[in-house]
Design a protein around this motif. Structure first.
Motif, PDB file in Angstrom:
ATOM      1  N   HIS A  83       0.842  -1.194   0.000  1.00 36.62           N
ATOM      2  CA  HIS A  83       0.000   0.000   0.000  1.00 36.62           C
ATOM      3  C   HIS A  83       0.881   1.249   0.000  1.00 36.62           C
ATOM      4  O   HIS A  83       1.899   1.314   0.682  1.00 36.62           O
TER       5      HIS A  83
ATOM      6  N   GLU B 188       0.556   5.607  -0.018  1.00 41.09           N
ATOM      7  CA  GLU B 188      -0.361   6.724   0.201  1.00 41.09           C
ATOM      8  C   GLU B 188       0.126   8.018  -0.438  1.00 41.09           C
ATOM      9  O   GLU B 188      -0.647   8.951  -0.614  1.00 41.09           O
TER      10      GLU B 188
ATOM     11  N   HIS C 262      -6.081   0.195  -6.404  1.00 43.80           N
ATOM     12  CA  HIS C 262      -6.770   1.403  -5.941  1.00 43.80           C
ATOM     13  C   HIS C 262      -5.770   2.442  -5.450  1.00 43.80           C
ATOM     14  O   HIS C 262      -5.877   3.638  -5.766  1.00 43.80           O
ATOM     15  N   ASP C 263      -4.769   2.011  -4.692  1.00 42.90           N
ATOM     16  CA  ASP C 263      -3.757   2.942  -4.180  1.00 42.90           C
ATOM     17  C   ASP C 263      -2.986   3.576  -5.331  1.00 42.90           C
ATOM     18  O   ASP C 263      -2.695   4.786  -5.314  1.00 42.90           O
TER      19      ASP C 263
ATOM     20  N   GLN D 254      -5.094   6.083  -7.281  1.00 44.81           N
ATOM     21  CA  GLN D 254      -5.422   7.245  -6.463  1.00 44.81           C
ATOM     22  C   GLN D 254      -4.350   8.321  -6.588  1.00 44.81           C
ATOM     23  O   GLN D 254      -4.617   9.511  -6.383  1.00 44.81           O
TER      24      GLN D 254
END
Length: 622
Positions: free
Chosen positions: A365, A367, A456-457, A460
C-alpha cells in the motif's frame, strides 16, 4: 436440464426463504386439489344412482393394506348417512359447497406460491445485471478494444431480458410442477396402479420427442441473439457517427446496411418463434392421444374386468387431466429454456472473462508519491486484434509497440512525449496506472513494481486529462466531484476557478446544478476540457497524465485550457503527450518516440540543436 440447474445454483441460493415458501404453498395446493376432486365420486354416485354406496353399512377401522377400500367404504357410509338425514338434493348441495371451499383454498395456496416466486425472479435478473456491470467496470481496457460496444449493450439488455422471460419465467414451473406431478401421480397409483403403469409406458416417448425439438431450438436461439448483437452494434455506431453519415450523404447506404442485419435477425427469429409456438399445439395433440389411449384401457378395466367403478374411473381421468397441464408446462419450458440458455452462454462470456490485470495476493500500500517513476527495460505488445471470441484469447502477439524503454521521471518534473501517430505514446503512459501490463521489464513507482501495488492505491495517485474529455450525463457539480467523496461546494468552486471553468458554469441556467448532456454534448470542446481539468484539480493527484489535452481545440480555447493546465501542473509530476510542440517547450525533458523506441531526449533547445526527428517535427508545425 443440467445447464438450467447450474444457472439456478449460481443465482437462486440467496433467495432460499422464498423458495421454501413457494414449495410449501405448492404442496398445500396439490393436496387440496386431490381432496377437492375426490368430491366428484359421491356426486356421480348420487346423480347416476350407482350401487357402489349401498354396500357401506358401517365405518371400517384403518388398515394400510386395504387403504383404498377403507377410504371408499367410510366415504360412502357418511354420504349414505347424509342422504338418510337430509335427502339426496341437500347432500348434493353440501358436497358441492365442500368442493367450492376446497377449490378456493387450493387457488389461494396457488396464488401465494406464485407470489413467493416473484422476489426470486426479479431479484435474480437484478443480480445478473449488477454482476455484468461490475464485471464491465473491472475488466481491463484491452478487453473492450476487441469487443463492439453494441454487442456488450445487447448482452446486458436483450440477453438478460431473454433470460428473464425464459429461464426465470420457468422458475414457477420448476417449483410447482414437479410437486403437482408427484402428488397427482401418487394419487393415480393409489386409485389404479394397473392403469397408471400403462400410462407411464406412453409418457417417455412423448417427452423424448419434445426434448429433441427443444435442443434444435437452442442452436437457432444462439444465432438469433448474435444477430441481435449485430443490430445493436449498428445502432450504436450510427449514433456515434451521425455527423459523418450526414456529411458524406450516406443515409441510404447505412439504411440498407441496417435493413440487411435487421432482416437477417427477423428471419432467424421467425424460425425460433415458429418452433416455440409449436409447443402448445404439440402438447395439446400428444395430451389428447394420451387421454384417448387411457380412456380405452380404462374402459376395458371398467366394462370387462370390473376392477374399477365408473365414478372412480371418472375421478382417475380428472386427476390424469390435472397431471397433463403440469406436463404441458414442462413442454413449454422445454422450448423456452433453451432460448434463455443460449443467452446465458453469451452473458457468461462477459461474466467468465479473465481479468488480466490482477491485484497481487498481498499488495503493498502506498499513500503518497515521494521520489520517481521509472520504466526499466519495458517492452509491450498488444494481443492480436482478430476476433477471438469475447475474451480475445490469442496465442500470438503483434509486433512490439514499445521496445526496451528506459526512463526515469523524478518527482515534480514535467516530461513530454512527442512522436508520430502510432509510435506508442499513449501506450507508454497507460502502463503507469496499469491499464495494461508490460510484457517485459517493469514500471516502478518509488522503487516498487506497479504490479505489487494495490490497484486502488496506485490509481489514487494519478490524474488524467485526455484528448477527448470524458464527461457524464450529469450536473457540473457531480462531474467535477467525480471520484472524490464528500467534496464541499467551496472545493468544487475553487477547482472550477483554477481550471478557468467557473465563469461559464455560473452563466448556465442552474449554475453548478446544470445538466451538461450526454458526454457533455451541451458544451463546447474547450468547455468540456476545462471541466475535465477541474475534475483532475479536485482529485489533487501527485502524478498527472496529459494525453494531447489541447490538440482538438481552437486557438482561444487552447489558450484558456493551457493556462488551466499550467496551474494544474504546478508542484505535480507530469507526463504530457503533445502534438503541438508549442505547448511543451518548457518541459524539463522531452522524449521523441519513433516506432516504439526513444530516439531522442533532452530539452527543447537541446533537441533543436541535434537537427534530428524533433527538429523535423518542429519545422513542420511552423
Amino acid at each position: 436440464m443440467k445447464e438450467f440447474l447450474s444457472v439456478l445454483r449460481r443465482f437462486v441460493p440467496r433467495y432460499r426463504k422464498y423458495l421454501v415458501m413457494s414449495v410449501g404453498f405448492n404442496v398445500l395446493s396439490a393436496v387440496l386439489n386431490i381432496f377437492s376432486f375426490a368430491a366428484l365420486i359421491p356426486i356421480l354416485q348420487i346423480l347416476f344412482q350407482t350401487s357402489d354406496a349401498a354396500t357401506a353399512t358401517s365405518v371400517m377401522a384403518w388398515d394400510w393394506g386395504h387403504a383404498q377400500e377403507v377410504l371408499m367404504n367410510n366415504m360412502n357410509y357418511y354420504v349414505n348417512s347424509m342422504i338418510a338425514k337430509w335427502g339426496q338434493t341437500t347432500t348434493l348441495l353440501l358436497i358441492g359447497v365442500f368442493l367450492a371451499v376446497m377449490t378456493a383454498l387450493k387457488t389461494g395456496a396457488y396464488f401465494l406460491a406464485a407470489v413467493s416466486v416473484l422476489p426470486i425472479r426479479t431479484g435474480v435478473v437484478r443480480d445478473m445485471r449488477n454482476q455484468i456491470y461490475q464485471k464491465i467496470t473491472s475488466l481491463p481496457l484491452g478487453f473492450f478494444s476487441e469487443e463492439r460496444k453494441g454487442d456488450i449493450i445487447a448482452r446486458m439488455s436483450g440477453d438478460v431480458d431473454e433470460v428473464e422471460h425464459s429461464i426465470m419465467a420457468s422458475l414457477e414451473m420448476l417449483f410447482k410442477n414437479p410437486i403437482l406431478i408427484v402428488s397427482y401421480f401418487a394419487a393415480l397409483l393409489f386409485i389404479s396402479w394397473e392403469l397408471t403403469l400403462f400410462t407411464l409406458a406412453i409418457v417417455p416417448i412423448m417427452g423424448w420427442f419434445m426434448g429433441w425439438v427443444g435442443r434444435k431450438l437452442k442452436a437457432q436461439s444462439i444465432k438469433a441473439q448474435a444477430l441481435w448483437s449485430d443490430t445493436m452494434s449498428q445502432v450504436e455506431e450510427t449514433l456515434g457517427g451521425l455527423r459523418i453519415i450526414k456529411a458524406f450523404i450516406a443515409e441510404e447506404k447505412m439504411n440498407k446496411r441496417f435493413d440487411a442485419v435487421n432482416s437477417a435477425y427477423r428471419t432467424n427469429l421467425m424460425r425460433v418463434l415458429s418452433r416455440q409456438v409449436l409447443a402448445h399445439p404439440m402438447s395439446e395433440f400428444l395430451g389428447t392421444i394420451l387421454i384417448v389411449i387411457v380412456l380405452w384401457f380404462g374402459g376395458v378395466l371398467v366394462l370387462n374386468n370390473h376392477t374399477l367403478s365408473g365414478p372412480i374411473f371418472i375421478y382417475y381421468m380428472v386427476m390424469l387431466y390435472s397431471i397433463i397441464n403440469p406436463l404441458k408446462d414442462f413442454s413449454k419450458a422445454g422450448y423456452s429454456i433453451p432460448k434463455g440458455l443460449a443467452s446465458m452462454e453469451r452473458i457468461d462470456k462477459i461474466l467468465m472473462a479473465e481479468n488480466t490485470i490482477k491485484e497481487a495476493e498481498h499488495p503493498k500500500h502506498i499513500e503518497s508519491f515521494e521520489h520517481e517513476i521509472e520504466f526499466r527495460h519495458v517492452s509491450f505488445a498488444y494481443k492480436e486484434t482478430g476476433r477471438q471470441g469475447v475474451q480475445g484469447v490469442a496465442g500470438q502477439y503483434q509486433d512490439y509497440v514499445l521496445k526496451d524503454i528506459n526512463l526515469v521521471i523524478p518527482k515534480g518534473k514535467t516530461v513530454a512525449i512527442v512522436g508520430q501517430s502510432g509510435s506508442g505514446k499513449s501506450t507508454l503512459v497507460d502502463l503507469i496506472p496499469r491499464y495494461y501490463d508490460v510484457m517485459e521489464g517493469e514500471v516502478l513507482i518509488d522503487g516498487i513494481n506497479v504490479k505489487e501495488l494495490g490497484i486502488h492505491d496506485l490509481r489514487q495517485l494519478i490524474g488524467n486529462v485526455n484528448q477527448e474529455a470524458i464527461l457524464f450525463n450529469d450536473s457540473f457539480r457531480n462531474n467535477i466531484a467525480f471520484g472524490v467523496e464528500h467534496a464541499t461546494q467551496e472545493q468544487i468552486e475553487e477547482a472550477a476557478k483554477i481550471a478557468n471553468a467557473y465563469e461559464f458554469i455560473m452563466q448556465s441556467e442552474q449554475g453548478f446544478d446544470t445538466n451538461i448532456g450526454d458526454r457533455g454534448g451541451r458544451l463546447s470542446g474547450g468547455q468540456r476540457q476545462r471541466v475535465s481539468i477541474a475534475r483532475a484539480i479536485l482529485k489533487n493527484p501527485p502524478i498527472l497524465i496529459l494525453d494531447e489535452a489541447t490538440s482538438a481545440l481552437d486557438t482561444e480555447s487552447e489558450r484558456l485550457v493551457q493556462d488551466a493546465l499550467e496551474r494544474l501542473m504546478k508542484t505535480r509530476t507530469t507526463v504530457a503527450i503533445a502534438h503541438r510542440l508549442s505547448t511543451i517547450k518548457h518541459a524539463d525533458e522531452i522524449l521523441v518516440l519513433h516506432e516504439g523506441e526513444i530516439v531522442e531526449r533532452g530539452s527543447h533547445e537541446e533537441l533543436l540543436a541535434k537537427d534530428g526527428y524533433y527538429k523535423k517535427l518542429h519545422e513542420m508545425q511552423k
